[in-house]
Design an enzyme around this catalytic site. Structure first.
Site, PDB file in Angstrom:
ATOM      1  N   LYS A 132      69.908  77.815 -12.021  1.00  0.00           N
ATOM      2  CA  LYS A 132      70.247  79.234 -11.849  1.00  0.00           C
ATOM      3  C   LYS A 132      69.323  80.105 -12.708  1.00  0.00           C
ATOM      4  O   LYS A 132      68.726  81.057 -12.209  1.00  0.00           O
ATOM      5  CB  LYS A 132      71.713  79.438 -12.252  1.00  0.00           C
ATOM      6  CG  LYS A 132      72.336  80.692 -11.698  1.00  0.00           C
ATOM      7  CD  LYS A 132      73.820  80.794 -12.110  1.00  0.00           C
ATOM      8  CE  LYS A 132      74.703  79.889 -11.263  1.00  0.00           C
ATOM      9  NZ  LYS A 132      76.078  79.784 -11.798  1.00  0.00           N
ATOM     10  N   ARG A 156      77.343  83.009 -17.110  1.00  0.00           N
ATOM     11  CA  ARG A 156      77.326  82.020 -16.032  1.00  0.00           C
ATOM     12  C   ARG A 156      76.747  80.686 -16.488  1.00  0.00           C
ATOM     13  O   ARG A 156      75.845  80.630 -17.303  1.00  0.00           O
ATOM     14  CB  ARG A 156      76.472  82.548 -14.869  1.00  0.00           C
ATOM     15  CG  ARG A 156      76.720  83.993 -14.567  1.00  0.00           C
ATOM     16  CD  ARG A 156      75.741  84.532 -13.542  1.00  0.00           C
ATOM     17  NE  ARG A 156      75.890  83.904 -12.247  1.00  0.00           N
ATOM     18  CZ  ARG A 156      75.077  84.139 -11.218  1.00  0.00           C
ATOM     19  NH1 ARG A 156      74.036  84.957 -11.376  1.00  0.00           N
ATOM     20  NH2 ARG A 156      75.271  83.541 -10.071  1.00  0.00           N
ATOM     21  N   GLY A 208      80.431  75.428  -8.461  1.00  0.00           N
ATOM     22  CA  GLY A 208      81.833  75.646  -8.803  1.00  0.00           C
ATOM     23  C   GLY A 208      82.408  74.689  -9.829  1.00  0.00           C
ATOM     24  O   GLY A 208      83.585  74.763 -10.153  1.00  0.00           O
ATOM     25  N   MET A 228      81.526  74.289 -13.010  1.00  0.00           N
ATOM     26  CA  MET A 228      81.650  74.818 -14.369  1.00  0.00           C
ATOM     27  C   MET A 228      82.060  76.277 -14.303  1.00  0.00           C
ATOM     28  O   MET A 228      82.227  76.835 -13.239  1.00  0.00           O
ATOM     29  CB  MET A 228      80.336  74.641 -15.110  1.00  0.00           C
ATOM     30  CG  MET A 228      80.070  73.189 -15.440  1.00  0.00           C
ATOM     31  SD  MET A 228      78.465  72.969 -16.127  1.00  0.00           S
ATOM     32  CE  MET A 228      77.415  73.500 -14.830  1.00  0.00           C
ATOM     33  N   ARG A 244      69.170  79.061  -4.567  1.00  0.00           N
ATOM     34  CA  ARG A 244      68.938  77.646  -4.858  1.00  0.00           C
ATOM     35  C   ARG A 244      68.676  76.923  -3.548  1.00  0.00           C
ATOM     36  O   ARG A 244      69.039  77.426  -2.476  1.00  0.00           O
ATOM     37  CB  ARG A 244      70.151  77.026  -5.562  1.00  0.00           C
ATOM     38  CG  ARG A 244      71.413  77.076  -4.717  1.00  0.00           C
ATOM     39  CD  ARG A 244      72.612  76.530  -5.475  1.00  0.00           C
ATOM     40  NE  ARG A 244      73.837  76.783  -4.735  1.00  0.00           N
ATOM     41  CZ  ARG A 244      75.027  76.933  -5.286  1.00  0.00           C
ATOM     42  NH1 ARG A 244      75.171  76.879  -6.573  1.00  0.00           N
ATOM     43  NH2 ARG A 244      76.089  77.140  -4.539  1.00  0.00           N
ATOM     44  N   HIS A 256      84.297  77.110  -1.654  1.00  0.00           N
ATOM     45  CA  HIS A 256      83.977  75.926  -2.450  1.00  0.00           C
ATOM     46  C   HIS A 256      84.254  74.658  -1.646  1.00  0.00           C
ATOM     47  O   HIS A 256      83.480  73.713  -1.669  1.00  0.00           O
ATOM     48  CB  HIS A 256      84.804  75.901  -3.737  1.00  0.00           C
ATOM     49  CG  HIS A 256      84.189  76.714  -4.827  1.00  0.00           C
ATOM     50  ND1 HIS A 256      82.864  76.578  -5.188  1.00  0.00           N
ATOM     51  CD2 HIS A 256      84.692  77.679  -5.627  1.00  0.00           C
ATOM     52  CE1 HIS A 256      82.585  77.420  -6.157  1.00  0.00           C
ATOM     53  NE2 HIS A 256      83.679  78.106  -6.450  1.00  0.00           N
ATOM     54  N   SER A 312      62.915  34.033  -0.591  1.00  0.00           N
ATOM     55  CA  SER A 312      63.818  35.157  -0.368  1.00  0.00           C
ATOM     56  C   SER A 312      64.667  35.287  -1.622  1.00  0.00           C
ATOM     57  O   SER A 312      65.342  34.341  -2.022  1.00  0.00           O
ATOM     58  CB  SER A 312      64.696  34.880   0.853  1.00  0.00           C
ATOM     59  OG  SER A 312      65.681  35.878   0.936  1.00  0.00           O
ATOM     60  N   CYS A 314      67.181  39.551  -0.135  1.00  0.00           N
ATOM     61  CA  CYS A 314      68.281  39.571   0.825  1.00  0.00           C
ATOM     62  C   CYS A 314      69.619  39.858   0.147  1.00  0.00           C
ATOM     63  O   CYS A 314      70.666  39.769   0.769  1.00  0.00           O
ATOM     64  CB  CYS A 314      68.350  38.256   1.595  1.00  0.00           C
ATOM     65  SG  CYS A 314      68.703  36.856   0.530  1.00  0.00           S
ATOM     66  N   TYR A 356      59.193  42.245   2.505  1.00  0.00           N
ATOM     67  CA  TYR A 356      60.293  42.889   3.222  1.00  0.00           C
ATOM     68  C   TYR A 356      61.538  42.971   2.350  1.00  0.00           C
ATOM     69  O   TYR A 356      61.664  42.276   1.336  1.00  0.00           O
ATOM     70  CB  TYR A 356      60.619  42.152   4.527  1.00  0.00           C
ATOM     71  CG  TYR A 356      61.230  40.774   4.352  1.00  0.00           C
ATOM     72  CD1 TYR A 356      62.614  40.620   4.158  1.00  0.00           C
ATOM     73  CD2 TYR A 356      60.442  39.620   4.396  1.00  0.00           C
ATOM     74  CE1 TYR A 356      63.170  39.358   3.990  1.00  0.00           C
ATOM     75  CE2 TYR A 356      60.995  38.366   4.238  1.00  0.00           C
ATOM     76  CZ  TYR A 356      62.369  38.237   4.026  1.00  0.00           C
ATOM     77  OH  TYR A 356      62.926  37.009   3.862  1.00  0.00           O
TER      78      TYR A 356
HETATM   79  P1  ADP Z   1      79.128  79.413  -9.375  1.00  0.00           P
HETATM   80  O1  ADP Z   1      78.171  78.468  -9.986  1.00  0.00           O
HETATM   81  O2  ADP Z   1      80.516  78.941  -9.344  1.00  0.00           O
HETATM   82  O3  ADP Z   1      78.633  79.939  -8.069  1.00  0.00           O
HETATM   83  P2  ADP Z   1      78.210  81.864 -10.495  1.00  0.00           P
HETATM   84  O4  ADP Z   1      77.752  81.919 -11.880  1.00  0.00           O
HETATM   85  O5  ADP Z   1      77.147  81.803  -9.464  1.00  0.00           O
HETATM   86  O6  ADP Z   1      79.188  80.655 -10.358  1.00  0.00           O
HETATM   87  O7  ADP Z   1      79.109  83.140 -10.285  1.00  0.00           O
HETATM   88  C1  ADP Z   1      80.232  83.236  -9.506  1.00  0.00           C
HETATM   89  C2  ADP Z   1      80.209  84.491  -8.642  1.00  0.00           C
HETATM   90  O8  ADP Z   1      80.068  85.674  -9.438  1.00  0.00           O
HETATM   91  C3  ADP Z   1      79.074  84.498  -7.668  1.00  0.00           C
HETATM   92  O9  ADP Z   1      79.526  84.923  -6.415  1.00  0.00           O
HETATM   93  C4  ADP Z   1      78.106  85.499  -8.244  1.00  0.00           C
HETATM   94  O10 ADP Z   1      77.365  86.105  -7.250  1.00  0.00           O
HETATM   95  C5  ADP Z   1      79.015  86.471  -8.971  1.00  0.00           C
HETATM   96  N1  ADP Z   1      78.310  87.056 -10.096  1.00  0.00           N
HETATM   97  C6  ADP Z   1      77.760  86.396 -11.128  1.00  0.00           C
HETATM   98  N2  ADP Z   1      77.135  87.236 -11.971  1.00  0.00           N
HETATM   99  C7  ADP Z   1      77.255  88.470 -11.447  1.00  0.00           C
HETATM  100  C8  ADP Z   1      76.800  89.759 -11.849  1.00  0.00           C
HETATM  101  N3  ADP Z   1      76.053  89.934 -12.928  1.00  0.00           N
HETATM  102  N4  ADP Z   1      77.131  90.802 -11.074  1.00  0.00           N
HETATM  103  C9  ADP Z   1      77.873  90.626  -9.969  1.00  0.00           C
HETATM  104  N5  ADP Z   1      78.343  89.443  -9.541  1.00  0.00           N
HETATM  105  C10 ADP Z   1      78.038  88.358 -10.272  1.00  0.00           C
HETATM  106 MG    MG Z   2      76.912  80.682  -7.726  1.00  0.00          MG
END
Ligand code: ADP
Ligand code: MG
Ligand code: MG
Length: 906
Positions: free
Chosen positions: A27, A98, A107, A109, A371, A489, A797, A864, A884
Site C-alpha cells: 500500500k 492504515r 482486510g 489487519m 494493487r 471482503h 526414479s 515419483c 521428468y
Molecule cells: P484494507 O486493507 O482493509 O482495505 P484500507 O487501509 O485500504 O484497509 O482502508 C479501508 C478503507 O478506508 C478503504 O476503503 C479506503 O479507501 C478508506 N480510506 C483509507 N484511508 C482513507 C483516507 N485517507 N481518506 C478516505 N478514505 C480512506
Molecule cells: Mg484497502
C-alpha cells in the site's frame, strides 16, 4: 546517519516508490508511486515494515520514543500540504492510519479513519465545512472504529451483533427509521456519547481526546494487528513469513460522506472472477470507504454495463434501476470519465489487473490505493494470456504471472448441465467467485471448521462475512451471504482462495439464534444441503451433481506455452487406465509410477494372492502365481494401452506381505478351505508374517529377492501384455522398476531374473520388444552408491516419500504426533513430506544423479514421490537435471507450469 524509518508522499512527490514494497508495504509503495505518476492521492507518510519488527522486539514505549520526532515532522508535512492543522479546532486536519504488508492481505489487519476528532475539533470541522451532519457522522464513525480496533470493544458471543451496531439499531428503532443516512445530526451526536459510554463501561478506559494520543494508539494497534489471529492464519495459508511485518501509512482524510456529490468506491481494471477485460466496480454515494467493502449497504455499480447486468441478476426492472440504483457512469459522468482514464493509466503502468480504492469529495476524485488485484484461477490464466496478446507483457512474464497451485481451480469439477436443469433454484445472488459447491449449511466459521474436520462438506451461510471468518471460509466448499457486493471482503477473500462464493443474495433471511435460513418461503436448517453456482450466482436446493473440468481455451494455450519453455517433462502416477487417461488429457507424457499392489485386492485376485503368500513351498507359490498372471496381464494391458506411445514405469510388488493376508477368522477359515489346510496352519503363517516395523521389514526388492517367482510372474505379465499390444498394432513402452534398493547386488539379482524371464518369453513368442529395467532410489545408501547401481540400472526414479522418511528417520505414518509442534516451534518450516527438503533429501538426489551419470551418462532420472506435483520441488528437480517429474493426474498441469517456470528462472 540515522536509519530512515518514515517516508513521506504528497503533491506529486514521494520519498518512496513502487519497488520499495518490502520496506513500505504494498500500500505504502503504491501510494508513493501514484504520486510520482500523477494520480491524485492525499498526502501522507509511511512507517516502514522494519519498524514493525522493531516494535515486536523492543516494545511499544521504546518504539514510540524512537519514532516521535519523525512522525511529528511528517504530520507537519501533511499539515503544510493540506493547509490545515492536526488537532486544531478552527481548521482541523483528520487522518487515516492504515496497515499494509509486502503481500496484500485484504482486510486482515486494522485501519482507522477520521482520526483527530474530539468534542472540540468536531465543532470546528462542522464550521469549516458548513456541514454539521457530516462532521458528526465522521465523529461517530471514528469513535466506533477506534473503540473496536484500538480499545477492543467487540461482541462477546458469536451470536451477538456488534455492540456499536446494536446501539445504532436502538437509536434507529426509537425513531422508526431504517437507514443510517436517515439519522439526524442530533442522533449522530447521541451515538457518539452512547458509544463512548459503552466503551468506558465495558473496557474501563476513557476514550482519548488528545489527537496525538489517538495517533499513537492507532499506529501501535496497526502493528499489533500483524499478530492478530486472522492475520496469522492468512499468512499461514498464503505462506507469508511473519518476519515481513506490516508498514503503517498515515494520510490526510478525504471524505466521501460530505453529501450527494461525494462518494466512495472500489474498482478493478478487469473482472477478478472471470478475467474478462471489463472495467468494473462498486460505489456508494455519501459514504466512507469501509461501507463498500464491509458489506453493510449493498453498493451500486460503477459502469452502466455492470449496472444492467447486476439488475438482471437481481431481477430489478429498468425504471427502478435507473432511478434508485444508477451507475456512477450515469450519475456522475464527469468523475466516471476521470476514473476510467486513471484506471487504464494504472493498469498500463503496472502491466497487471489493478484493484483500486477511490473517494470523491465534493466532486473531486482521489485515489487511496492500488494493487495487483487478487483473482480466481481462471481469471489468473485469462488475464495473463490477454495481457500477452495485447503486447503488455511477454511470454515469460505471462508464464510467471500464473501461480501453479492456483491452476487447481481450473481442474475443479463443474456442475453437470443436465443435473443443473433439473435442480430447484432457490434464489439468486451475485456471482462473487466462480465454481460449483455443494454442502451442508453451517452459520458460523468455527462450525464450518468443526464440521469440515469431521469429514462434512459445508456451505457457510452468513448475513455478511468479516475477516474473522477466514478459517471457516477456508474450510467451507462455498460461501453464501445475504449482504455485500462483488467487492465485499467475502468476495475478495473468496476469490483469493479460489472458493465458490455467492454474495448479496438479498432474498435470504438468516437467523443466527435458531440457526436457520429462510429463502423465499423455504426454511433450511443447519445441516441441510444446498448447492451454489459461483459463476451465475444461483443457489440450489439439495445436492447438484458435478463433472470433471477440461483443459480448453486460454488454459490450453497456457499449457502450450509451458511446453515451449520447459525442459523437464511431466509424467503421472497412475495405477488404472482411467487415471492414465485423465492424466493424458492433462498433458502427461507417460507414467512415472504404476503401483501394482492395489491390483491384488479385487475379489478373485486377493484369494490367489493370499494363497501365494500362505503357501510355504515353491510349488504352492508358483501355482498361486499362475492364477494371478492372467489378471496382472489384463491390468497391464489396460494401462499400457491407455498410455500408448509413452513410457510406463511399472514398479514390482512393494508392500510388506502381511498387508495382504486375512487377519479375521472368517477370512482365515475361507483360505483354509480353499487351500485344504487347517485354520491353525493359516494362523501360524499370518503370525509369522507380522513384523515389528513392517515399513523397514520384508518388503520392496527384499520380496523379489526371497521369492524371485513373484518378479518372474510380474515380468511375464508386463511383457506379455506389451507383446499382445504390439501385435495389435500399438506402441507400448514398458519399464520395469525394482523398488527399495539399498545394495547394488539387490538390484543386479532382480535384473537378472527380469532379463532371463524376458529372453525366454521373447523366444517363445518369437518377438523381441524393447523395454527398460531401472530402480527406485529411496534408501539413502542407494543414493550414495548410485555409481554402482547405474551400471545395470537404465533409469532412476526417486521415491521421495520413502527417501524423506529414511533421510529424516520420520515415519510417514506417525509424523502427525509431533509435526504441528515442530512447525509451531519453527524446528521445521514446512512438512518435508509435502515440500521436498532441498538441503538434505535434495542433496542425496543431487549426489545420486551425479554419480549415476558418471557411470551411465544417458541415465534417465525422474521423481515419483508426492513432491513431483509441488511447485518448489518441481523447480528443484529441474535445477538438478532430472528428466521428468511424475505426479497424480490432477496435478499434472500444475507440474507443467512449475517446470516451465523453473526452466525460465534457470
Ligand atoms: P484494507 O486493507 O482493509 O482495505 P484500507 O487501509 O485500504 O484497509 O482502508 C479501508 C478503507 O478506508 C478503504 O476503503 C479506503 O479507501 C478508506 N480510506 C483509507 N484511508 C482513507 C483516507 N485517507 N481518506 C478516505 N478514505 C480512506
Ligand atoms: Mg484497502
Ligand atoms: Mg517406496
Amino acid at each position: 546517519m540515522r536509519e530512515k524509518r518514515v517516508y513521506t508522499f504528497g503533491n506529486g512527490k514521494a520519498e518512496g516508490k513502487a519497488d520499495m514494497r518490502n520496506l513500505l508495504g504494498g500500500k505504502g509503495a503504491n501510494l508513493a508511486e501514484m504520486n510520482l505518476i500523477g494520480v491524485p492521492v492525499p498526502p501522507g507518510f509511511t512507517i516502514t515494515t522494519d519498524v514493525c519488527n522493531e516494535y515486536f522486539e523492543k516494545g511499544k514505549s521504546d518504539v514510540v520514543a524512537i519514532l516521535k520526532e519523525d512522525v511529528e515532522r511528517s504530520v507537519k508535512h501533511i499539515e503544510t500540504l493540506m493547509n490545515s492543522k492536526f488537532g486544531d479546532s478552527a481548521n482541523p486536519l483528520l487522518v487515516s492510519v492504515r496497515s499494509g504488508a509486502r503481500a496484500s492481505m485484504p482486510g486482515m489487519m486494522d485501519t482507522i479513519l477520521n482520526l483527530g476528532l474530539n468534542d472540540d475539533v468536531v465543532v470546528g470541522l462542522a464550521k469549516k465545512t458548513g456541514n454539521e451532519r457530516f462532521a458528526y457522522d465522521s465523529y461517530r464513525r471514528f469513535v466506533q472504529m477506534y473503540g473496536d480496533v484500538v480499545m477492543g470493544l467487540k461482541p462477546v458471543n458469536k451470536e451477538d451483533i456488534d455492540p456499536f451496531e446494536e446501539i445504532i439499531q436502538q437509536v434507529k428503532a426509537q425513531r422508526g427509521i431504517k437507514l443510517d443516512n436517515e439519522m439526524t445530526t442530533e442522533e449522530l451526536k447521541q451515538l457518539v456519547s452512547l458509544f463512548k459510554k459503552a466503551i468506558k463501561e465495558r473496557t474501563g478506559q476513557d476514550f482519548p481526546n488528545n489527537p496525538m494520543d489517538q495517533l499513537w494508539g492507532a499506529i501501535c494497534s496497526v502493528f499489533d494487528s500483524w499478530m492478530n489471529d486472522r492475520a496469522i492464519l492468512y499468512r499461514k495459508m498464503e505462506g507469508i513469513p511473519s518476519e515481513w511485518g506490516t508498514a503503517v501509512s498515515v494520510m490526510a482524510m478525504v471524505f466521501g460522506n460530505m453529501g450527494n456529490t461525494s462518494a466512495t468506491g472500489v474498482c478493478f481494471s478487469r473482472d477478478a472472477a472471470t478475467g474478462e477485460n471489463i472495467f468494473n466496480g462498486e460505489y456508494l454515494v455519501n459514504a466512507q470507504g469501509e461501507d463498500v467493502v464491509a458489506g453493510i449497504r449493498t453498493p451500486q455499480q460503477i459502469t452502466k454495463e455492470g449496472s444492467l447486468r447486476w439488475a438482471k441478476q437481481q431481477d430489478i426492472n429498468e425504471d427502478i434501476r435507473s432511478s434508485k440504483y444508477p451507475s456512477m457512469e450515469e450519475a456522475m459522468p464527469e468523475i466516471f470519465g476521470q476514473l476510467n482514464a486513471l484506471q487504464e493509466k494504472l493498469e498500463k503502468h503496472y502491466h497487471d489487473m489493478q484493484d483500486m480504492e477511490f473517494t470523491v469529495q465534493e466532486g473531486k476524485l482521489w485515489f487511496l490505493q492500488t494493487r495487483n488485484g487478487k483473482r480466481t484461477g481462471p481469471a489468473m490464466v485469462k488475464i495473463a494470456m490477454d495481457l500477452l496478446y495485447e503486447g503488455q507483457i511477454d511470454e515469460k512474464t505471462a508464464l510467471g504471472r500464473c501461480e501453479p497451485n492456483k491452476l487447481d481451480e481450473l481442474l475443479h469439477p463443474v456442475f453437470d448441465k443436465t443435473a443443473l436443469k433439473q435442480a430447484k433454484v432457490l434464489t439468486r445472488g451475485l456471482p462473487a467467485s466462480p465454481g460449483a459447491a455443494c454442502g451442508q449449511i453451517v452459520f458460523f466459521a468455527d462450525d464450518a471448521e468443526k464440521w469440515h474436520a469431521d469429514g462434512h462438506q459445508v456451505i457457510m451461510v452468513r448475513i455478511e462475512t468479516s475477516p474473522e471468518d477466514l478459517a471457516g471460509m477456508s474450510a467451507a466448499e462455498g460461501i453464501l451471504t445475504a449482504r455485500g457486493g462483488m467487492t465485499s471482503h467475502a468476495a475478495v477473500v473468496a476469490r483469493g482462495m479460489g472458493k465458490c462464493c455467492v454474495s448479496g443474495a438479498g432474498a435470504i433471511n438468516v437467523d443466527y439464534k435458531v440457526r436457520s435460513v429462510e429463502i423465499d418461503g423455504v426454511i433450511l436448517k443447519e445441516g441441510d444441503y444446498i448447492s451454489l453456482n459461483g459463476s451465475t450466482g444461483e443457489v440450489y436446493l439439495g445436492q447438484v451433481n458435478t463433472k470433471p473440468a477440461e483443459v480448453t481455451g486460454d488454459f490450453a494455450e497456457l499449457m502450450k506455452l509451458c511446453d515451449k519453455y520447459t525442459r523437464l517433462v511431466v509424467r503421472t502416477n497412475a495405477d488404472t487406465p482411467h487415471d492414465a487417461e485423465v492424466a493424458r488429457n492433462f498433458g502427461a507424457v507417460g507414467i512415472g509410477l504404476c503401483r501394482t499392489e492395489h491390483m491384488f485386492f479385487e475379489n478373485e485376485k486377493i484369494k490367489a494372492m493370499r494363497e501365494m503368500i500362505l503357501s510355504d513351498t515353491l510349488e504352492g507359490r508358483k501355482k498361486a502365481l499362475s492364477k494371478l498372471l492372467p489378471y496382472q496381464k489384463q491390468d497391464f494391458y489396460g494401462i499400457l494401452k491407455a498410455m500408448d506411445g509413452f513410457p510406463v514405469n511399472i514398479r514390482l510388488l512393494d508392500p510388506p506381505l502381511h498387508e495382504f493376508v486375512p487377519h479375521d477368522l472368517k477370512g482365515q477359515e475361507e483360505m483354509a478351505k480353499e487351500m485344504g489346510v487347517s485354520v491353525q496352519k493359516i494362523q501360524q503363517r499370518v503370525n509369522s508374517l507380522s513384523e515389528h516395523n513392517p515399513m523397514l521389514g520384508h518388503r520392496g526388492c527384499r520380496l523379489g529377492n526371497t521369492y524371485p517367482e513373484i518378479t518372474e510372474m510380474q515380468t511375464m505379465a508386463i511383457l506379455s501384455a506389451a507383446i499382445q499390444l504390439k501385435k495389435e498394432g500399438f506402441d507400448p513402452h514398458p519399464e520395469i522398476m525394482v523398488p527399495l534398493i539399498g545394495i547394488v547386488n539387490e538390484f543386479d539379482l532382480q535384473e537378472k531374473v527380469i532379463r532371463e524371464t524376458a529372453a525366454n518369453l521373447f523366444k517363445e513368442e518369437g518377438i523381441e520388444l524393447p523395454f527398460r529395467v531401472g530402480t527406485m532410489i529411496e534408501i539413502p545408501r542407494a543414493a550414495l552408491t548410485a555409481d554402482y547401481i547405474a551400471k545395470n540400472a537404465e533409469y532412476f526414479s526417486f521415491g521421495t516419500n520413502d527417501l524423506t522418511q529414511m533421510t529424516y528417520g520420520y515415519s510417514r505414518d506417525d509424523i502427525a504426533s509431533f509435526l504441528p509442534v515442530y512447525l509451531d516451534k519453527k524446528i521445521l518450516n514446512v512438512d518435508p513430506f509435502q515440500v521436498l527438503d532441498q538441503k538434505g533429501v535434495g542433496e542425496l538426489i543431487k549426489i545420486a544423479v551425479e554419480k549415476g551419470r558418471k557411470t551411465r551418462p544417458n541415465l534417465t532420472c525422474g521423481i515419483c514421490g508426492e513432491h513431483g506435483g509441488e511447485p518448489s520441488s518441481v523447480k528443484f528437480c529441474n535445477r538438478v537435471g532430472l528428466n521428468y517429474v511424475s505426479c497424480s493426474p490432477f496435478r499434472v498441469p500444475i507440474a507443467r507450469l512449475a517446470a516451465a517456470q523453473g526452466a525460465i528462472e534457470g
